[in-house]
Design a protein around this motif. Sequence first.
Motif, short mmCIF file in Angstrom:
data_model
loop_
_atom_site.label_atom_id
_atom_site.label_comp_id
_atom_site.label_asym_id
_atom_site.label_seq_id
_atom_site.Cartn_x
_atom_site.Cartn_y
_atom_site.Cartn_z
N ASP A 83 55.97 35.59 83.05
CA ASP A 83 54.85 34.62 83.11
C ASP A 83 55.37 33.19 83.20
OD1 ASP A 83 52.90 36.55 83.04
OD2 ASP A 83 52.29 36.18 80.96
N PHE A 84 56.36 32.84 82.38
CA PHE A 84 56.92 31.48 82.46
C PHE A 84 57.57 31.25 83.82
CE2 PHE A 84 56.72 31.13 77.70
CZ PHE A 84 56.00 29.93 77.66
N THR A 85 58.26 32.26 84.36
CA THR A 85 58.88 32.14 85.68
C THR A 85 57.81 31.91 86.75
OG1 THR A 85 60.87 33.40 85.13
CG2 THR A 85 60.19 33.43 87.44
N ARG A 86 56.72 32.66 86.66
CA ARG A 86 55.63 32.54 87.63
C ARG A 86 55.06 31.12 87.66
NH1 ARG A 86 50.49 33.12 86.62
NH2 ARG A 86 50.84 34.14 84.62
N LEU A 87 55.04 30.46 86.51
CA LEU A 87 54.47 29.11 86.40
C LEU A 87 55.52 28.00 86.47
CD1 LEU A 87 51.90 29.85 83.54
CD2 LEU A 87 51.40 29.49 85.97
N LYS A 88 56.78 28.38 86.73
CA LYS A 88 57.87 27.39 86.66
C LYS A 88 57.64 26.20 87.58
CE LYS A 88 62.86 26.74 86.64
NZ LYS A 88 62.89 25.54 87.48
N SER A 89 57.15 26.42 88.79
CA SER A 89 56.95 25.30 89.70
C SER A 89 55.93 24.30 89.14
CB SER A 89 56.52 25.78 91.09
OG SER A 89 55.27 26.44 91.01
N GLU A 90 54.95 24.81 88.39
CA GLU A 90 53.97 23.91 87.77
C GLU A 90 54.59 23.14 86.60
OE1 GLU A 90 49.82 25.27 87.46
OE2 GLU A 90 50.53 27.14 88.36
N PHE A 91 55.46 23.81 85.84
CA PHE A 91 56.19 23.09 84.77
C PHE A 91 57.11 22.05 85.40
CE2 PHE A 91 55.00 26.79 82.14
CZ PHE A 91 54.64 26.16 80.95
N ASP A 92 57.78 22.42 86.50
CA ASP A 92 58.66 21.48 87.20
C ASP A 92 57.87 20.24 87.65
OD1 ASP A 92 60.79 23.23 86.93
OD2 ASP A 92 60.72 23.94 89.00
N ALA A 93 56.64 20.47 88.11
CA ALA A 93 55.81 19.37 88.63
C ALA A 93 55.49 18.33 87.56
CB ALA A 93 54.52 19.92 89.22
N ALA B 90 55.93 18.47 69.74
CA ALA B 90 54.55 18.08 70.06
C ALA B 90 53.56 19.18 69.66
CB ALA B 90 54.42 17.77 71.55
N ARG B 91 54.01 20.43 69.76
CA ARG B 91 53.11 21.54 69.43
C ARG B 91 53.95 22.78 69.13
NH1 ARG B 91 47.83 23.54 72.61
NH2 ARG B 91 47.31 25.21 71.17
N VAL B 92 53.42 23.63 68.24
CA VAL B 92 54.11 24.87 67.86
C VAL B 92 53.13 26.03 67.97
CG1 VAL B 92 55.33 26.11 66.02
CG2 VAL B 92 55.57 23.62 66.20
N TRP B 93 53.58 27.11 68.59
CA TRP B 93 52.82 28.36 68.60
C TRP B 93 53.69 29.38 67.88
CZ3 TRP B 93 53.18 25.12 72.74
CH2 TRP B 93 51.99 24.71 73.39
N ARG B 94 53.17 29.99 66.83
CA ARG B 94 53.90 31.04 66.10
C ARG B 94 53.17 32.37 66.27
NH1 ARG B 94 58.19 29.30 63.25
NH2 ARG B 94 58.23 27.10 62.73
N LYS B 95 53.92 33.46 66.12
CA LYS B 95 53.37 34.81 66.27
C LYS B 95 52.58 34.91 67.58
CE LYS B 95 53.51 35.78 61.39
NZ LYS B 95 52.84 36.02 60.14
N VAL B 96 53.25 34.51 68.64
CA VAL B 96 52.63 34.42 69.97
C VAL B 96 52.19 35.79 70.47
CG1 VAL B 96 53.24 34.02 72.40
CG2 VAL B 96 53.85 32.33 70.64
N LYS B 97 51.02 35.81 71.04
CA LYS B 97 50.54 36.96 71.82
C LYS B 97 50.77 36.59 73.27
CE LYS B 97 48.77 39.20 68.26
NZ LYS B 97 49.90 39.14 67.34
N VAL B 98 51.46 37.44 74.02
CA VAL B 98 51.93 37.09 75.35
C VAL B 98 50.83 36.82 76.38
CG1 VAL B 98 53.30 37.94 77.32
CG2 VAL B 98 54.17 38.19 74.99
N PRO B 99 49.79 37.65 76.50
CA PRO B 99 48.83 37.42 77.59
C PRO B 99 48.21 36.02 77.52
CG PRO B 99 48.49 39.59 76.61
CD PRO B 99 49.47 38.85 75.72
N GLY B 100 48.35 35.28 78.62
CA GLY B 100 47.76 33.94 78.70
C GLY B 100 48.56 32.84 78.03
N HIS B 101 49.63 33.19 77.32
CA HIS B 101 50.37 32.19 76.55
C HIS B 101 51.04 31.14 77.43
CE1 HIS B 101 52.72 30.30 73.46
NE2 HIS B 101 53.85 30.65 74.04
N ALA B 102 51.74 31.58 78.48
CA ALA B 102 52.46 30.62 79.34
C ALA B 102 51.49 29.61 79.94
CB ALA B 102 53.24 31.35 80.43
N GLN B 103 50.31 30.06 80.34
CA GLN B 103 49.30 29.16 80.91
C GLN B 103 48.83 28.15 79.86
OE1 GLN B 103 48.18 29.28 84.27
NE2 GLN B 103 47.36 27.28 83.69
#
Length: 155
Positions: free
Chosen positions: A52-62, A133-146
Amino acid sequence: MSEPATGDMAPDFTLPGDGGSTISLSALRGRPVVLFFYPKDDTSGCTAEAVDFTRLKSEFDAVGATLIGMSPDSVRKHDKFKAKHELSVALAADEDKTTLEAYGVWAEKSMYGRKYLGVERSTFLIDRDGRIARVWRKVKVPGHAQEVLEATKGL
């Protein structure tokens, strides 16, 4: 040891990364960093998160953000994991768990009634000045990268 919280300086680290690289948080000052901690290479949840993070990498790069995944796996395992799933995020190897402990993500977990130590899936968004700036703990994967991407756009 207390867990770092929003507004704290992010604990610095310099660790071996995939492909023979060295990953240092302080070297990334001036750009936002998304640091996601995950339990183990090539397991279902960890693979889904990294993909998921790889799929959105270009948006993070932007928005100028650097993505770093970290687990206690070795560089060799990271290299295999990246190649198998065509991952484009940097992977840091924290085999001695010093950084995992500094971020408070090396924790007691329980599975099928058995207690053990492992990585609590967590993500830290670090601003350009090196503050959390922000912390997410006990992450649930679906939708997290977005969700992390949307928060990163706000920095």
